[in-house]
Design a protein around this motif. Structure first.
Motif, PDB file in Angstrom:
ATOM      1  N   HIS A 123       0.853  -1.199   0.000  1.00 17.30           N
ATOM      2  CA  HIS A 123       0.000   0.000   0.000  1.00 17.30           C
ATOM      3  C   HIS A 123       0.889   1.249   0.000  1.00 17.30           C
ATOM      4  CE1 HIS A 123      -3.272   2.690   0.999  1.00 17.30           C
ATOM      5  NE2 HIS A 123      -2.669   3.069   2.089  1.00 17.30           N
ATOM      6  N   LYS A 146      -4.149  -1.281   2.556  1.00 19.78           N
ATOM      7  CA  LYS A 146      -3.172  -1.284   3.632  1.00 19.78           C
ATOM      8  C   LYS A 146      -3.233  -2.640   4.329  1.00 19.78           C
ATOM      9  CE  LYS A 146      -1.366   1.352   7.398  1.00 19.78           C
ATOM     10  NZ  LYS A 146      -1.333   2.625   8.053  1.00 19.78           N
ATOM     11  N   SER A 206      -7.179  -3.716   6.689  1.00 19.43           N
ATOM     12  CA  SER A 206      -7.686  -2.857   7.763  1.00 19.43           C
ATOM     13  C   SER A 206      -9.067  -3.289   8.246  1.00 19.43           C
ATOM     14  CB  SER A 206      -7.697  -1.401   7.327  1.00 19.43           C
ATOM     15  OG  SER A 206      -8.446  -1.247   6.142  1.00 19.43           O
TER      16      SER A 206
END
Length: 124
Positions: free
Chosen positions: A65, A73, A98
């Protein structure tokens, strides 16, 4: 006439900004790395020199990312073993997005020499 030049200038400037942004994204979002094989990065896997699992995991996590608009991410990336310094060798690392879901990160060796290994990973 002057307004036509202004419009052409604005369009040209916008096109240049888009091209520069695309080039920057391409350069920063690359998933290929060449890593030197030295005392700090090298382990042995099945009798072959290999890039340490920690090195592969850390680099994949940091490059997965690189920009907000490229990739998701990920955190906690781990690899089950080192990456053999043999062209075509593969390993699949895992990490967490995430949202908590697990992501598999396939990694493969592009080319290898006695001193370095060039490898890349695939974004899911």
């Amino acid at each position: 006439m002057q307004s036509t030049r202004f419009v052409i200038g604005v369009i040209g400037g916008a096109a240049a900004a888009v091209a520069l942004g695309a080039l920057g994204t391409h350069l920063l979002s690359g998933t290929q790395s060449t890593t030197e094989l030295d005392a700090h990065t090298t382990v042995s896997v099945d009798g072959h020199k290999a890039l340490s699992a920690d090195i592969v995991a850390g680099r994949a996590q940091s490059r997965y990312h690189p920009l907000p608009w490229v990739g998701d991410k990920v955190s906690g990336v781990t690899c089950p073993t080192g990456l053999k310094a043999v062209a075509g060798a593969t390993v699949t690392c895992t990490g967490r997005k995430s949202d908590g879901s697990t992501v598999r990160i396939p990694v493969h060796v592009v080319k290898a020499s006695a001193d370095s290994v060039t490898w890349k990973f695939d974004r899911s």
